[in-house]
Design a protein around this motif. Structure first.
Motif, PDB file in Angstrom:
ATOM      1  N   PRO A 289     -11.532  18.340   4.134  1.00  0.00           N
ATOM      2  CA  PRO A 289     -10.102  18.346   3.781  1.00  0.00           C
ATOM      3  C   PRO A 289      -9.900  17.784   2.383  1.00  0.00           C
ATOM      4  CG  PRO A 289     -10.582  16.571   5.327  1.00  0.00           C
ATOM      5  CD  PRO A 289     -11.835  17.371   5.198  1.00  0.00           C
ATOM      6  N   LEU A 290      -9.059  18.433   1.606  1.00  0.00           N
ATOM      7  CA  LEU A 290      -8.891  18.068   0.206  1.00  0.00           C
ATOM      8  C   LEU A 290      -7.495  17.517  -0.090  1.00  0.00           C
ATOM      9  CD1 LEU A 290     -10.647  18.199  -2.370  1.00  0.00           C
ATOM     10  CD2 LEU A 290      -9.576  20.403  -2.876  1.00  0.00           C
ATOM     11  N   TYR A 291      -6.466  18.252   0.315  1.00  0.00           N
ATOM     12  CA  TYR A 291      -5.087  17.831   0.067  1.00  0.00           C
ATOM     13  C   TYR A 291      -4.234  18.094   1.299  1.00  0.00           C
ATOM     14  CZ  TYR A 291      -5.998  17.621  -4.985  1.00  0.00           C
ATOM     15  OH  TYR A 291      -6.503  17.316  -6.223  1.00  0.00           O
ATOM     16  N   LEU A 292      -3.268  17.219   1.518  1.00  0.00           N
ATOM     17  CA  LEU A 292      -2.232  17.439   2.511  1.00  0.00           C
ATOM     18  C   LEU A 292      -1.022  18.021   1.793  1.00  0.00           C
ATOM     19  CD1 LEU A 292      -1.116  17.045   5.413  1.00  0.00           C
ATOM     20  CD2 LEU A 292      -0.396  14.744   4.687  1.00  0.00           C
ATOM     21  N   LEU A 293      -0.478  19.115   2.315  1.00  0.00           N
ATOM     22  CA  LEU A 293       0.683  19.760   1.706  1.00  0.00           C
ATOM     23  C   LEU A 293       1.949  19.291   2.416  1.00  0.00           C
ATOM     24  CD1 LEU A 293      -0.632  23.425   1.301  1.00  0.00           C
ATOM     25  CD2 LEU A 293      -0.679  21.562  -0.378  1.00  0.00           C
ATOM     26  N   LEU A 294       2.894  18.749   1.659  1.00  0.00           N
ATOM     27  CA  LEU A 294       4.144  18.241   2.233  1.00  0.00           C
ATOM     28  C   LEU A 294       5.328  18.717   1.390  1.00  0.00           C
ATOM     29  CD1 LEU A 294       3.169  14.527   2.998  1.00  0.00           C
ATOM     30  CD2 LEU A 294       3.421  16.377   4.657  1.00  0.00           C
ATOM     31  N   PRO A 295       6.421  19.136   2.050  1.00  0.00           N
ATOM     32  CA  PRO A 295       7.601  19.549   1.288  1.00  0.00           C
ATOM     33  C   PRO A 295       8.352  18.373   0.684  1.00  0.00           C
ATOM     34  CG  PRO A 295       8.054  19.625   3.638  1.00  0.00           C
ATOM     35  CD  PRO A 295       6.592  19.346   3.498  1.00  0.00           C
ATOM     36  N   ARG A 296       8.118  17.172   1.228  1.00  0.00           N
ATOM     37  CA  ARG A 296       8.827  15.976   0.766  1.00  0.00           C
ATOM     38  C   ARG A 296       7.995  14.749   1.109  1.00  0.00           C
ATOM     39  NH1 ARG A 296      14.316  15.037  -0.013  1.00  0.00           N
ATOM     40  NH2 ARG A 296      14.692  17.170   0.717  1.00  0.00           N
ATOM     41  N   VAL A 297       7.998  13.773   0.224  1.00  0.00           N
ATOM     42  CA  VAL A 297       7.291  12.518   0.479  1.00  0.00           C
ATOM     43  C   VAL A 297       8.285  11.370   0.350  1.00  0.00           C
ATOM     44  CG1 VAL A 297       5.478  10.942  -0.286  1.00  0.00           C
ATOM     45  CG2 VAL A 297       5.093  13.405  -0.357  1.00  0.00           C
ATOM     46  N   SER A 298       8.362  10.540   1.371  1.00  0.00           N
ATOM     47  CA  SER A 298       9.253   9.374   1.346  1.00  0.00           C
ATOM     48  C   SER A 298       8.467   8.149   0.889  1.00  0.00           C
ATOM     49  CB  SER A 298       9.857   9.129   2.731  1.00  0.00           C
ATOM     50  OG  SER A 298      10.716  10.196   3.098  1.00  0.00           O
ATOM     51  N   ILE A 299       8.980   7.493  -0.138  1.00  0.00           N
ATOM     52  CA  ILE A 299       8.344   6.310  -0.706  1.00  0.00           C
ATOM     53  C   ILE A 299       9.151   5.080  -0.315  1.00  0.00           C
ATOM     54  CG2 ILE A 299       7.576   5.164  -2.817  1.00  0.00           C
ATOM     55  CD1 ILE A 299       6.082   7.728  -2.233  1.00  0.00           C
ATOM     56  N   LYS A 300       8.496   4.085   0.246  1.00  0.00           N
ATOM     57  CA  LYS A 300       9.162   2.829   0.579  1.00  0.00           C
ATOM     58  C   LYS A 300       9.148   1.902  -0.631  1.00  0.00           C
ATOM     59  CE  LYS A 300       7.953   3.007   5.487  1.00  0.00           C
ATOM     60  NZ  LYS A 300       7.273   2.313   6.620  1.00  0.00           N
ATOM     61  N   PRO A 301      10.192   1.070  -0.787  1.00  0.00           N
ATOM     62  CA  PRO A 301      10.203   0.129  -1.922  1.00  0.00           C
ATOM     63  C   PRO A 301       9.150  -0.954  -1.749  1.00  0.00           C
ATOM     64  CG  PRO A 301      12.073  -0.272  -0.460  1.00  0.00           C
ATOM     65  CD  PRO A 301      11.407   0.978   0.032  1.00  0.00           C
ATOM     66  N   ARG A 302       8.195  -1.006  -2.680  1.00  0.00           N
ATOM     67  CA  ARG A 302       7.089  -1.950  -2.547  1.00  0.00           C
ATOM     68  C   ARG A 302       6.798  -2.735  -3.820  1.00  0.00           C
ATOM     69  NH1 ARG A 302       4.088   2.439   0.418  1.00  0.00           N
ATOM     70  NH2 ARG A 302       3.993   1.839   2.613  1.00  0.00           N
ATOM     71  N   LEU A 303       7.276  -2.277  -4.960  1.00  0.00           N
ATOM     72  CA  LEU A 303       6.847  -2.865  -6.228  1.00  0.00           C
ATOM     73  C   LEU A 303       7.218  -4.345  -6.346  1.00  0.00           C
ATOM     74  CD1 LEU A 303       5.417  -2.217  -8.885  1.00  0.00           C
ATOM     75  CD2 LEU A 303       7.635  -1.545  -9.825  1.00  0.00           C
ATOM     76  N   GLY A 304       8.478  -4.679  -6.036  1.00  0.00           N
ATOM     77  CA  GLY A 304       8.882  -6.080  -5.962  1.00  0.00           C
ATOM     78  C   GLY A 304       9.413  -6.706  -7.236  1.00  0.00           C
ATOM     79  N   VAL A 305       9.845  -5.905  -8.213  1.00  0.00           N
ATOM     80  CA  VAL A 305      10.368  -6.470  -9.456  1.00  0.00           C
ATOM     81  C   VAL A 305      11.623  -7.313  -9.188  1.00  0.00           C
ATOM     82  CG1 VAL A 305      11.428  -5.937 -11.681  1.00  0.00           C
ATOM     83  CG2 VAL A 305       9.406  -4.685 -10.937  1.00  0.00           C
ATOM     84  N   LYS A 306      12.582  -6.753  -8.473  1.00  0.00           N
ATOM     85  CA  LYS A 306      13.834  -7.471  -8.225  1.00  0.00           C
ATOM     86  C   LYS A 306      13.605  -8.683  -7.331  1.00  0.00           C
ATOM     87  CE  LYS A 306      16.827  -3.443  -8.877  1.00  0.00           C
ATOM     88  NZ  LYS A 306      15.776  -2.455  -9.125  1.00  0.00           N
ATOM     89  N   VAL A 307      12.697  -8.572  -6.382  1.00  0.00           N
ATOM     90  CA  VAL A 307      12.376  -9.710  -5.514  1.00  0.00           C
ATOM     91  C   VAL A 307      11.868 -10.878  -6.347  1.00  0.00           C
ATOM     92  CG1 VAL A 307      10.840 -10.551  -3.688  1.00  0.00           C
ATOM     93  CG2 VAL A 307      11.915  -8.304  -3.479  1.00  0.00           C
ATOM     94  N   GLU A 308      10.931 -10.600  -7.235  1.00  0.00           N
ATOM     95  CA  GLU A 308      10.359 -11.655  -8.073  1.00  0.00           C
ATOM     96  C   GLU A 308      11.397 -12.193  -9.056  1.00  0.00           C
ATOM     97  OE1 GLU A 308       7.596 -13.001  -7.526  1.00  0.00           O
ATOM     98  OE2 GLU A 308       6.550 -11.552  -6.250  1.00  0.00           O
ATOM     99  N   ALA A 309      12.278 -11.327  -9.547  1.00  0.00           N
ATOM    100  CA  ALA A 309      13.307 -11.772 -10.490  1.00  0.00           C
ATOM    101  C   ALA A 309      14.307 -12.715  -9.826  1.00  0.00           C
ATOM    102  CB  ALA A 309      14.029 -10.566 -11.081  1.00  0.00           C
ATOM    103  N   VAL A 310      14.771 -12.351  -8.641  1.00  0.00           N
ATOM    104  CA  VAL A 310      15.755 -13.179  -7.934  1.00  0.00           C
ATOM    105  C   VAL A 310      15.207 -14.581  -7.684  1.00  0.00           C
ATOM    106  CG1 VAL A 310      16.928 -13.482  -5.709  1.00  0.00           C
ATOM    107  CG2 VAL A 310      17.024 -11.282  -6.880  1.00  0.00           C
ATOM    108  N   GLN A 311      13.947 -14.658  -7.339  1.00  0.00           N
ATOM    109  CA  GLN A 311      13.339 -15.954  -7.047  1.00  0.00           C
ATOM    110  C   GLN A 311      13.290 -16.861  -8.277  1.00  0.00           C
ATOM    111  OE1 GLN A 311       9.469 -15.109  -5.391  1.00  0.00           O
ATOM    112  NE2 GLN A 311      10.299 -14.281  -3.488  1.00  0.00           N
ATOM    113  N   ARG A 312      13.427 -16.287  -9.464  1.00  0.00           N
ATOM    114  CA  ARG A 312      13.271 -17.061 -10.697  1.00  0.00           C
ATOM    115  C   ARG A 312      14.569 -17.232 -11.484  1.00  0.00           C
ATOM    116  NH1 ARG A 312       8.781 -14.716  -9.211  1.00  0.00           N
ATOM    117  NH2 ARG A 312       6.766 -15.730  -9.666  1.00  0.00           N
TER     118      ARG A 312
END
Length: 216
Positions: A174-197
């Motif tokens: 298997p090489l690639y999974l074909l999807l019409p749409r991909v849902s991305i969850k918020p994970r980066l955390g820029v605003k989380v780290e900013a609020v804490q500071r």
């Protein structure tokens, strides 16, 4: 670079990520020595954004695939984190228009806020599977079109569509999974780290202003 991930300003504005409330009690003290005060403000915001970026890089730098969790990303090529380190910009010619922004590569926005990705020029998005990736999680080739070996699509009973790669008469992977749409969850955390500071940022500015006025 993509859209700004956060904006730090002394003005109240519901459209940006605001530190205005934290600076309200400082405004009257900023009327004296405005040029010096602006220098303090710009330096403090610069340091604040550098600290936020350092924290974001740290939380998203564990090797692939173990670094991927509900609130973090695995390190892959490192380009995204590098774009954040280059994406700090502090501008302004007066106290009122001084602001700091943090931006990154275009896809960093959806990693920060979450959202759905859809294909632009085809019916499906191609999600690389294990054989299509290097050990660090980066793709071996830029796209499906760059694989010169024979490929075909396997339609599974559960509705999934998988691009298969024929390596030999007896080996197919298997090489690639074909999807019409991909849902991305918020994970980066820029605003989380900013609020804490934010409180620390306000305190830093307050102490520097007090020192410049000879109050401490």
């Amino acid at each position: 670079m993509g859209d700004d991930l956060i904006t730090i300003t002394t003005s109240l504005n519901s459209k940006v990520f605001v530190a205005g409330g934290a600076f309200a009690e400082l405004s009257s003290r900023m009327q004296r020595g405005k040029r010096e005060m602006q220098g303090i403000l710009k330096l403090s915001i610069q340091e604040f954004l550098e600290e936020v970026v350092a924290a974001v890089v740290a939380r998203n730098s564990r090797p692939y695939p173990g670094g991927t969790s509900v609130n973090s990303l695995s390190r892959r090529s490192g380009k995204g984190m590098s774009s954040l380190q280059r994406g700090i910009l502090v501008t302004g010619k007066s106290l009122n228009d001084t602001k700091g922004t943090l931006s990154g590569l275009g896809y960093m926005g959806v990693q920060e806020d979450g959202g759905d990705l859809t294909p632009r020029n085809s019916a499906y998005m191609t999600i690389p599977l294990d054989y299509a990736m290097n050990r660090d999680g980066t793709p071996k080739k830029p796209s499906l079109r760059d694989w010169t070996q024979k490929t075909f699509i396997l339609n599974k009973p559960d509705g999934k569509r998988i691009v298969m790669l024929k390596l030999s008469r007896t080996r197919i992977v298997p090489l690639y999974l074909l999807l019409p749409r991909v849902s991305i969850k918020p994970r980066l955390g820029v605003k989380v780290e900013a609020v804490q500071r934010l409180s620390a940022l306000a305190n830093r500015i307050s102490l520097r202003i007090a020192a410049s006025l000879g109050e401490i």
